[in-house]
Design a protein around this motif. Sequence first.
Motif, PDB file in Angstrom:
ATOM      1  N   ARG A   1      36.942  42.188  31.685  1.00 46.51           N
ATOM      2  CA  ARG A   1      38.086  43.038  31.391  1.00 46.51           C
ATOM      3  C   ARG A   1      37.943  43.781  30.059  1.00 46.51           C
ATOM      4  NH1 ARG A   1      41.108  38.639  33.825  1.00 46.51           N
ATOM      5  NH2 ARG A   1      42.224  39.377  35.670  1.00 46.51           N
ATOM      6  N   SER A   2      37.239  43.180  29.128  1.00 49.63           N
ATOM      7  CA  SER A   2      37.142  43.768  27.788  1.00 49.63           C
ATOM      8  C   SER A   2      36.230  44.985  27.739  1.00 49.63           C
ATOM      9  CB  SER A   2      36.625  42.727  26.790  1.00 49.63           C
ATOM     10  OG  SER A   2      35.249  42.437  27.029  1.00 49.63           O
ATOM     11  N   GLY A   3      35.308  45.071  28.703  1.00 48.54           N
ATOM     12  CA  GLY A   3      34.322  46.138  28.656  1.00 48.54           C
ATOM     13  C   GLY A   3      33.258  45.916  27.610  1.00 48.54           C
TER      14      GLY A   3
ATOM     15  N   ASP B   1      41.615  44.014  39.556  1.00 41.64           N
ATOM     16  CA  ASP B   1      41.033  43.932  38.215  1.00 41.64           C
ATOM     17  C   ASP B   1      39.838  44.851  38.025  1.00 41.64           C
ATOM     18  OD1 ASP B   1      42.744  41.739  37.191  1.00 41.64           O
ATOM     19  OD2 ASP B   1      41.798  40.616  38.812  1.00 41.64           O
TER      20      ASP B   1
ATOM     21  N   CYS C   1      37.048  54.248  36.636  1.00 38.97           N
ATOM     22  CA  CYS C   1      37.313  52.879  36.173  1.00 38.97           C
ATOM     23  C   CYS C   1      37.712  52.875  34.705  1.00 38.97           C
ATOM     24  CB  CYS C   1      36.078  51.999  36.376  1.00 38.97           C
ATOM     25  SG  CYS C   1      35.784  51.524  38.086  1.00 38.97           S
ATOM     26  N   ARG C   2      36.997  53.595  33.891  1.00 41.99           N
ATOM     27  CA  ARG C   2      37.304  53.642  32.464  1.00 41.99           C
ATOM     28  C   ARG C   2      38.692  54.245  32.229  1.00 41.99           C
ATOM     29  NH1 ARG C   2      33.999  50.313  32.796  1.00 41.99           N
ATOM     30  NH2 ARG C   2      31.801  50.526  32.210  1.00 41.99           N
TER      31      ARG C   2
ATOM     32  N   HIS D   1      41.232  54.020  34.095  1.00 41.81           N
ATOM     33  CA  HIS D   1      42.261  53.055  34.493  1.00 41.81           C
ATOM     34  C   HIS D   1      42.160  51.738  33.728  1.00 41.81           C
ATOM     35  CE1 HIS D   1      44.128  55.075  37.985  1.00 41.81           C
ATOM     36  NE2 HIS D   1      42.957  55.677  38.109  1.00 41.81           N
ATOM     37  N   GLY D   2      41.162  51.606  32.850  1.00 46.12           N
ATOM     38  CA  GLY D   2      40.985  50.363  32.116  1.00 46.12           C
ATOM     39  C   GLY D   2      40.526  49.220  32.989  1.00 46.12           C
ATOM     40  N   LYS D   3      39.767  49.531  34.043  1.00 46.48           N
ATOM     41  CA  LYS D   3      39.261  48.514  34.962  1.00 46.48           C
ATOM     42  C   LYS D   3      37.737  48.449  34.860  1.00 46.48           C
ATOM     43  CE  LYS D   3      43.466  47.998  36.648  1.00 46.48           C
ATOM     44  NZ  LYS D   3      43.891  48.145  38.049  1.00 46.48           N
TER      45      LYS D   3
ATOM     46  N   ASP E   1      29.456  47.075  34.396  1.00 45.40           N
ATOM     47  CA  ASP E   1      29.806  45.831  33.705  1.00 45.40           C
ATOM     48  C   ASP E   1      29.141  44.610  34.321  1.00 45.40           C
ATOM     49  OD1 ASP E   1      31.889  46.924  31.807  1.00 45.40           O
ATOM     50  OD2 ASP E   1      32.714  47.581  33.720  1.00 45.40           O
TER      51      ASP E   1
END
Length: 265
Positions: free
Chosen positions: A15-17, A174, A211-212, A214-216, A237
């Motif tokens: 989740r943190s990237g 997620d 994805c980026r 949406h923060g996923k 990821d």
Amino acid sequence: MPGSTAINDFSTLLRSGESGGLISAWIGIPDPLFVNHLSQEAFDAVVLDMQHGVWDMVAAANGIGQGRLAGKPVVARIPVGDFSTASRLLDAGASGIIAPMINSVADAHAMVKATKYPPLGERSWGPTLAMNHTGLAATTYLATANMETVAIAMIETRAALEAADDILGVEGIDGIFIGPSDLSIALSNGARLAPDTEEMDVVLKQLLERCRAHGKFACIFGSNGERAGQLLKMGFDLVIAGADTQQLRAGAANAIATARKGQAG
């Protein structure tokens, strides 16, 4: 650091990237001891493939246990639409679920319903093995499970690609897992199986951008180690560096070729 991911850090890293790029084993051979062997290598996680592999629930539960004994998070890919199995795998201690053919917002909501406790979903209570594995009290497990386990939707069809923003916007999803083989078949109207092309890379980079936004997080199947490295460099990821059967046969072929070379010398 890749190669030393603790089970409890798995969801947080994704989740943190800031994972640095995780590499997972991919196992379709339905033997928990195979999980034990590959878990001794520097994989960051293990995926059990119940869609195209031949795992049943008992073997998968034991495979999850073998992975956890080795300190590796185990994620399971369920058969298409088999969300009741998703709940059972989480009860058995899986760190996440990959669901194939999530082609719409409705599909995404159905996945969340089965894999998340209220208020996000309607996962039924009964995580006996999961609590045994984690050592958590029931109240603590209930409070943390939605964050400690991950629901990963597969993007592998034209419909899913067109609905990607909407799927990513569903609370409780997620991240995504891209199936480049099926996606290449879909985008070519069945004419080509071509997951590792420049044309496909354009689509993959677009999905990464979504994805980026949406923060996923974004995961993907890599056909081999070389391709997995390219995908990690692209920014994924979590990647797969080829399937178990491929790695097993490649190792056997290499040993045979080396032996014949020695014989000839």
